[in-house]
Design a protein around this motif. Sequence first.
Motif, PDB file in Angstrom:
ATOM      1  N   VAL A 192      84.134  39.926 -20.792  1.00 12.57           N
ATOM      2  CA  VAL A 192      84.380  39.340 -22.141  1.00 12.57           C
ATOM      3  C   VAL A 192      85.810  39.568 -22.781  1.00 12.57           C
ATOM      4  CG1 VAL A 192      83.669  41.607 -23.257  1.00 12.57           C
ATOM      5  CG2 VAL A 192      82.954  39.452 -24.400  1.00 12.57           C
ATOM      6  N   SER A 193      86.459  40.497 -22.036  1.00 13.18           N
ATOM      7  CA  SER A 193      88.182  40.687 -22.488  1.00 13.18           C
ATOM      8  C   SER A 193      88.864  39.281 -22.185  1.00 13.18           C
ATOM      9  CB  SER A 193      88.642  42.003 -21.970  1.00 13.18           C
ATOM     10  OG  SER A 193      88.810  41.664 -20.517  1.00 13.18           O
ATOM     11  N   ILE A 194      88.411  38.527 -21.313  1.00  8.98           N
ATOM     12  CA  ILE A 194      89.100  37.461 -21.085  1.00  8.98           C
ATOM     13  C   ILE A 194      88.885  36.229 -22.149  1.00  8.98           C
ATOM     14  CG2 ILE A 194      89.357  35.324 -19.325  1.00  8.98           C
ATOM     15  CD1 ILE A 194      88.519  37.173 -17.206  1.00  8.98           C
ATOM     16  N   THR A 195      87.741  36.314 -22.682  1.00  9.73           N
ATOM     17  CA  THR A 195      87.318  35.579 -23.541  1.00  9.73           C
ATOM     18  C   THR A 195      88.067  35.962 -25.230  1.00  9.73           C
ATOM     19  OG1 THR A 195      85.066  35.158 -22.766  1.00  9.73           O
ATOM     20  CG2 THR A 195      85.362  34.535 -25.088  1.00  9.73           C
ATOM     21  N   LEU A 196      88.122  37.270 -25.336  1.00  8.07           N
ATOM     22  CA  LEU A 196      88.636  37.700 -26.796  1.00  8.07           C
ATOM     23  C   LEU A 196      90.048  37.480 -26.746  1.00  8.07           C
ATOM     24  CD1 LEU A 196      86.208  40.833 -27.033  1.00  8.07           C
ATOM     25  CD2 LEU A 196      86.206  38.633 -28.191  1.00  8.07           C
ATOM     26  N   ASP A 197      90.921  37.445 -25.342  1.00  9.93           N
ATOM     27  CA  ASP A 197      92.237  37.335 -25.388  1.00  9.93           C
ATOM     28  C   ASP A 197      92.467  35.920 -25.611  1.00  9.93           C
ATOM     29  OD1 ASP A 197      92.626  40.177 -24.898  1.00  9.93           O
ATOM     30  OD2 ASP A 197      92.991  39.950 -22.795  1.00  9.93           O
ATOM     31  N   LYS A 198      91.773  35.027 -24.700  1.00 10.32           N
ATOM     32  CA  LYS A 198      92.045  33.591 -24.858  1.00 10.32           C
ATOM     33  C   LYS A 198      91.809  33.110 -26.306  1.00 10.32           C
ATOM     34  CE  LYS A 198      91.541  29.553 -22.017  1.00 10.32           C
ATOM     35  NZ  LYS A 198      92.837  29.706 -21.202  1.00 10.32           N
ATOM     36  N   TYR A 199      91.072  33.595 -27.030  1.00 11.51           N
ATOM     37  CA  TYR A 199      90.520  32.920 -28.434  1.00 11.51           C
ATOM     38  C   TYR A 199      90.832  34.058 -29.387  1.00 11.51           C
ATOM     39  CZ  TYR A 199      88.493  29.519 -25.424  1.00 11.51           C
ATOM     40  OH  TYR A 199      88.274  28.677 -24.383  1.00 11.51           O
ATOM     41  N   SER A 200      91.807  34.664 -29.386  1.00 13.38           N
ATOM     42  CA  SER A 200      92.108  35.554 -30.284  1.00 13.38           C
ATOM     43  C   SER A 200      92.662  35.117 -31.639  1.00 13.38           C
ATOM     44  CB  SER A 200      93.589  36.615 -29.731  1.00 13.38           C
ATOM     45  OG  SER A 200      94.594  35.658 -29.530  1.00 13.38           O
ATOM     46  N   HIS A 201      92.881  33.779 -31.887  1.00 13.40           N
ATOM     47  CA  HIS A 201      93.399  33.379 -32.777  1.00 13.40           C
ATOM     48  C   HIS A 201      92.070  33.100 -33.546  1.00 13.40           C
ATOM     49  CE1 HIS A 201      92.118  29.916 -30.024  1.00 13.40           C
ATOM     50  NE2 HIS A 201      91.861  29.313 -31.199  1.00 13.40           N
ATOM     51  N   VAL A 202      90.887  32.884 -32.900  1.00 15.59           N
ATOM     52  CA  VAL A 202      89.846  32.880 -33.596  1.00 15.59           C
ATOM     53  C   VAL A 202      88.886  34.130 -34.032  1.00 15.59           C
ATOM     54  CG1 VAL A 202      87.256  31.916 -33.277  1.00 15.59           C
ATOM     55  CG2 VAL A 202      89.191  30.726 -32.084  1.00 15.59           C
ATOM     56  N   THR A 203      89.525  34.938 -33.297  1.00 12.91           N
ATOM     57  CA  THR A 203      88.833  36.289 -33.630  1.00 12.91           C
ATOM     58  C   THR A 203      89.527  36.914 -34.748  1.00 12.91           C
ATOM     59  OG1 THR A 203      90.214  37.444 -31.946  1.00 12.91           O
ATOM     60  CG2 THR A 203      87.876  36.925 -31.373  1.00 12.91           C
ATOM     61  N   GLN A 204      90.645  36.369 -35.220  1.00 12.01           N
ATOM     62  CA  GLN A 204      91.439  37.026 -36.415  1.00 12.01           C
ATOM     63  C   GLN A 204      90.704  36.253 -37.405  1.00 12.01           C
ATOM     64  OE1 GLN A 204      93.877  39.298 -36.605  1.00 12.01           O
ATOM     65  NE2 GLN A 204      93.280  38.982 -38.880  1.00 12.01           N
ATOM     66  N   ASN A 205      90.381  35.021 -37.404  1.00  9.28           N
ATOM     67  CA  ASN A 205      89.658  34.396 -38.446  1.00  9.28           C
ATOM     68  C   ASN A 205      88.369  35.133 -38.821  1.00  9.28           C
ATOM     69  OD1 ASN A 205      91.703  32.337 -38.601  1.00  9.28           O
ATOM     70  ND2 ASN A 205      90.366  30.811 -37.548  1.00  9.28           N
ATOM     71  N   ILE A 206      87.777  35.684 -37.508  1.00 11.18           N
ATOM     72  CA  ILE A 206      86.566  36.249 -37.695  1.00 11.18           C
ATOM     73  C   ILE A 206      86.544  37.615 -38.540  1.00 11.18           C
ATOM     74  CG2 ILE A 206      84.378  37.225 -36.481  1.00 11.18           C
ATOM     75  CD1 ILE A 206      84.921  34.927 -34.412  1.00 11.18           C
ATOM     76  N   GLN A 207      87.795  38.444 -38.150  1.00 12.74           N
ATOM     77  CA  GLN A 207      87.934  39.627 -38.710  1.00 12.74           C
ATOM     78  C   GLN A 207      88.203  39.437 -40.167  1.00 12.74           C
ATOM     79  OE1 GLN A 207      88.658  42.757 -37.818  1.00 12.74           O
ATOM     80  NE2 GLN A 207      88.261  42.532 -35.855  1.00 12.74           N
TER      81      GLN A 207
END
Length: 162
Positions: free
Chosen positions: A129-144
């Motif tokens: 899952v870390s691969i997904t989170l690293d690759k889509y970190s721009h999205v996870t910032q929006n989610i944050q």
Amino acid sequence: MVKRIFLQHSLYYISGQGLVLQTPKTHSGKRNISITNEMIEELQSYKVKKQAQLLKVGLKLIEDHFVVSAFGGDPVNPNTIHKQFLYDIKLAGMKRIRFHDLRHTHATIMLEIGENSKVVSERLGHSKVSITLDKYSHVTQNIQDSSAENFSKALGIKCMDH
């Protein structure tokens, strides 16, 4: 009815060899992806049309036929699919993207609507899952950002944009 697509192989074009069916690069590349009833209905409708098309010329649809296939059921070169995709999006007046970008679009939308990152990772076939989170970190910032607002709302704190 099983509502899943089973990904077991990848089709590649290799210069000098032609089309080659291979197992995915990683163990997690072999995966099952849940699909909706609507998608199943679309695939069944497509299958009926394909069967009728083949019967007109005396051919029969067999289990080994590819969903996206040449007239006789043989696989289509992925480069041909990409070229057709580019033609179709140009015809539709849409921004040019690569066919592979649809995978990124799918992942981004899933994360933005709050889908569990582990589920998204499994759908993409990432080994961690870390691969997904690293690759889509721009999205996870929006989610944050959204998460912070949701937490404040849950506490009854009125959020104000400055």
